[in-house]
Enzyme design. Structure first.
Site, PDB file in Angstrom:
ATOM      1  N   HIS A  27       0.857  -1.211   0.000  1.00  0.00           N
ATOM      2  CA  HIS A  27       0.000   0.000   0.000  1.00  0.00           C
ATOM      3  C   HIS A  27       0.889   1.256   0.000  1.00  0.00           C
ATOM      4  O   HIS A  27       0.682   2.180   0.781  1.00  0.00           O
ATOM      5  CB  HIS A  27      -0.952  -0.001   1.198  1.00  0.00           C
ATOM      6  CG  HIS A  27      -2.027  -1.043   1.077  1.00  0.00           C
ATOM      7  ND1 HIS A  27      -3.327  -0.753   0.760  1.00  0.00           N
ATOM      8  CD2 HIS A  27      -1.977  -2.383   1.206  1.00  0.00           C
ATOM      9  CE1 HIS A  27      -4.038  -1.868   0.717  1.00  0.00           C
ATOM     10  NE2 HIS A  27      -3.240  -2.881   0.983  1.00  0.00           N
ATOM     11  N   TYR A  66       3.276  -5.560   9.478  1.00  0.00           N
ATOM     12  CA  TYR A  66       3.221  -4.098   9.437  1.00  0.00           C
ATOM     13  C   TYR A  66       4.361  -3.521  10.286  1.00  0.00           C
ATOM     14  O   TYR A  66       4.956  -2.503   9.948  1.00  0.00           O
ATOM     15  CB  TYR A  66       1.880  -3.563   9.950  1.00  0.00           C
ATOM     16  CG  TYR A  66       0.673  -3.848   9.053  1.00  0.00           C
ATOM     17  CD1 TYR A  66       0.611  -4.979   8.258  1.00  0.00           C
ATOM     18  CD2 TYR A  66      -0.414  -2.996   9.019  1.00  0.00           C
ATOM     19  CE1 TYR A  66      -0.485  -5.256   7.457  1.00  0.00           C
ATOM     20  CE2 TYR A  66      -1.526  -3.256   8.215  1.00  0.00           C
ATOM     21  CZ  TYR A  66      -1.553  -4.398   7.440  1.00  0.00           C
ATOM     22  OH  TYR A  66      -2.646  -4.672   6.660  1.00  0.00           O
TER      23      TYR A  66
HETATM   24  C1  HEM Z   1      -1.294 -11.824   5.531  1.00  0.00           C
HETATM   25  C2  HEM Z   1      -2.011 -10.794   5.094  1.00  0.00           C
HETATM   26  C3  HEM Z   1      -1.464  -9.390   4.973  1.00  0.00           C
HETATM   27  C4  HEM Z   1      -0.179  -8.923   5.032  1.00  0.00           C
HETATM   28  C5  HEM Z   1       1.088  -9.718   5.248  1.00  0.00           C
HETATM   29  C6  HEM Z   1      -0.224  -7.491   4.859  1.00  0.00           C
HETATM   30  C7  HEM Z   1       0.894  -6.664   4.846  1.00  0.00           C
HETATM   31  C8  HEM Z   1       0.873  -5.284   4.812  1.00  0.00           C
HETATM   32  C9  HEM Z   1       2.007  -4.416   4.989  1.00  0.00           C
HETATM   33  C10 HEM Z   1       3.452  -4.890   5.210  1.00  0.00           C
HETATM   34  C11 HEM Z   1       1.571  -3.129   4.914  1.00  0.00           C
HETATM   35  C12 HEM Z   1       2.420  -1.863   5.061  1.00  0.00           C
HETATM   36  C13 HEM Z   1       2.435  -1.444   6.540  1.00  0.00           C
HETATM   37  C14 HEM Z   1       3.200  -0.173   6.837  1.00  0.00           C
HETATM   38  O1  HEM Z   1       4.360   0.004   6.426  1.00  0.00           O
HETATM   39  O2  HEM Z   1       2.632   0.691   7.568  1.00  0.00           O
HETATM   40  C15 HEM Z   1       0.153  -3.192   4.683  1.00  0.00           C
HETATM   41  C16 HEM Z   1      -0.660  -2.111   4.531  1.00  0.00           C
HETATM   42  C17 HEM Z   1      -2.031  -2.192   4.450  1.00  0.00           C
HETATM   43  N1  HEM Z   1      -2.825  -3.326   4.470  1.00  0.00           N
HETATM   44 FE1  HEM Z   1      -2.195  -5.190   4.620  1.00  0.00          FE
HETATM   45  N2  HEM Z   1      -1.526  -7.100   4.698  1.00  0.00           N
HETATM   46  C18 HEM Z   1      -2.314  -8.236   4.756  1.00  0.00           C
HETATM   47  C19 HEM Z   1      -3.674  -8.306   4.680  1.00  0.00           C
HETATM   48  C20 HEM Z   1      -4.510  -7.228   4.637  1.00  0.00           C
HETATM   49  C21 HEM Z   1      -5.939  -7.274   4.745  1.00  0.00           C
HETATM   50  C22 HEM Z   1      -6.768  -8.552   4.952  1.00  0.00           C
HETATM   51  C23 HEM Z   1      -6.381  -5.985   4.678  1.00  0.00           C
HETATM   52  C24 HEM Z   1      -7.766  -5.443   4.799  1.00  0.00           C
HETATM   53  C25 HEM Z   1      -8.776  -6.063   5.353  1.00  0.00           C
HETATM   54  C26 HEM Z   1      -5.223  -5.125   4.522  1.00  0.00           C
HETATM   55  C27 HEM Z   1      -5.240  -3.748   4.405  1.00  0.00           C
HETATM   56  C28 HEM Z   1      -4.140  -2.936   4.382  1.00  0.00           C
HETATM   57  C29 HEM Z   1      -4.210  -1.494   4.266  1.00  0.00           C
HETATM   58  C30 HEM Z   1      -5.474  -0.651   4.128  1.00  0.00           C
HETATM   59  C31 HEM Z   1      -2.892  -1.034   4.302  1.00  0.00           C
HETATM   60  C32 HEM Z   1      -2.422   0.400   4.205  1.00  0.00           C
HETATM   61  C33 HEM Z   1      -2.343   1.002   5.586  1.00  0.00           C
HETATM   62  C34 HEM Z   1      -1.757   2.377   5.496  1.00  0.00           C
HETATM   63  O3  HEM Z   1      -2.342   3.214   4.777  1.00  0.00           O
HETATM   64  O4  HEM Z   1      -0.729   2.595   6.152  1.00  0.00           O
HETATM   65  N3  HEM Z   1      -4.094  -5.915   4.515  1.00  0.00           N
HETATM   66  N4  HEM Z   1      -0.254  -4.513   4.620  1.00  0.00           N
END
Ligand code: HEM
Length: 335
Positions: A48, A320
């Site tokens: 993201h 995260y």
């Molecule tokens: C095993 C499953 C998942 C992994 C490994 C994962 C991993 C990540 C990582 C590494 C980030 C960046 C975090 C940062 O640097 O702040 C991220 C951001 C994000 N993820 Fe996931 N994610 C997963 C599943 C999901 C799911 C199921 C959703 C929603 C229901 C989701 C929604 C988001 C959103 C909205 C962001 C952006 C947050 C922001 O704006 O800082 N992710 N994810």
């Protein structure tokens, strides 16, 4: 003595690739796979990566307080720091690329506690486990020789994780090119447990539904002529023109609903309550906008809202944290 692990794994054999769907991905492996697939933009999120910061206010309805004792749901006006985002680690992805989109929210509660949500504009998730998430990143990483993912690896992934067909079928034929971040419905996807003042627990999923009843997605032909950053312009135009808000709806689980598998939708009639309204107030494009330094860990919750045992939800927090740690260190070195 350690017991042998009984492996009932679905082993997919396709053009020489074997995937074990029961393997246990670590958060470090997942973040490395994201970095390998998309490259690293120092100081930026590993997933993201392209996003827009905003501020807003949330106010809950009295119905929400019946389900949860969290200060989030007691009716106070709660300040929000938020971020819209494009899924994936490409900082320069054009906004008219078909994709998943996120809305992340940090609520600063009256007692100073923080409460967070990070949602997607998908109805449910494509994979049931962190291993599925990892293998998807590995299978869709471009092969350096061709610049494209290897079709045999994608085939092996689909065979080992057949649940991915469910989302593919649900979205078949639909555009995933948003008319604007303000037009999208964002879903919790993972299940959470609300607890009220009497200690009564209710498993739920929630959605933020846009106040504007206008089409959410664009015809791909229509979208071709749009600027690569039209989503920011669309937000700013709508904010000048008037109101941007979402209604939070909480869906209560029925007996027998899946609580630990985000790739399984809850089908049929459900009790849904209107839990509150999120009003967007400002969009902040400055280099030091507040959301840039927020880790929107979805397990940062207040008393009255608990995480379910969904393994995907549980894996998000450490992944995260790794991404946040790396980007914070890089950002401090850039100063
Ligand atoms: C095993 C499953 C998942 C992994 C490994 C994962 C991993 C990540 C990582 C590494 C980030 C960046 C975090 C940062 O640097 O702040 C991220 C951001 C994000 N993820 Fe996931 N994610 C997963 C599943 C999901 C799911 C199921 C959703 C929603 C229901 C989701 C929604 C988001 C959103 C909205 C962001 C952006 C947050 C922001 O704006 O800082 N992710 N994810």
């Amino acid at each position: 003595m350690k017991k042998p692990v009984l492996c009932l794994a679905v082993a997919a054999l396709s053009a020489g690739f074997t995937l074990n769907a029961n393997a246990q991905a670590t958060p470090g492996q997942i973040v490395s796979a994201l970095e390998n697939k998309f490259g690293v933009y120092p100081g930026e999120r590993r997933n993201h990566t392209k996003g827009i910061c905003f501020t807003g206010e949330f106010q809950a309805t009295p119905e929400a307080a019946v389900l949860s004792r969290s200060p989030l749901f007691q009716g106070a006006v709660i300040p929000v720091t938020g971020r819209f985002s494009q899924a994936g680690g490409n900082l320069h992805i054009a906004d008219h690329t078909p994709n998943g989109h996120g809305m992340a929210l940090r609520f600063t509660l009256p007692d100073g506690q923080l409460h967070q949500m990070a949602m997607l504009d998908l109805p449910f998730f494509d994979v049931a486990t962190p291993e599925g998430f990892l293998q998807k990143q590995l299978a869709t990483t471009p092969d350096p020789a061709t610049g494209k993912p290897d079709p045999a690896k994608i085939q092996a992934f689909k065979q080992a994780f057949p649940e991915t067909q469910r989302l593919a079928q649900a979205l078949a034929g639909q555009s995933r090119i948003p008319a604007g971040y303000h037009r999208l419905t964002y879903n919790s996807i993972n299940t959470f447990i609300l607890e009220n003042a009497d200690g009564q627990a209710t498993p739920v999923r929630w959605s933020f539904i846009p106040g504007q009843d206008k089409p959410a997605y664009l015809d791909p032909e229509q979208a071709k002529s749009l600027d690569a950053n039209y989503l920011l312009q669309a937000l700013q135009t709508q904010l000048k023109a008037g109101d941007i808000h979402w209604n939070m709806h909480i869906t209560l689980a029925n007996e027998g609903d899946q609580l630990t598998d985000p790739s399984q939708p809850w089908s049929g009639a459900h009790k849904v309550i209107k839990a509150g309204t999120l009003q967007l107030q400002t969009v902040d494009t400055s280099a030091d906008a507040a959301c840039r330094s927020v880790n929107f860990d979805p397990l940062r919750l207040s008393d009255g809202v608990k995480a379910s045992d969904d393994p995907v939800l549980q894996a998000r927090s450490p992944a995260y944290a790794i991404s946040f740690g790396k980007r914070s260190q890089e950002a401090s070195q850039q100063q």
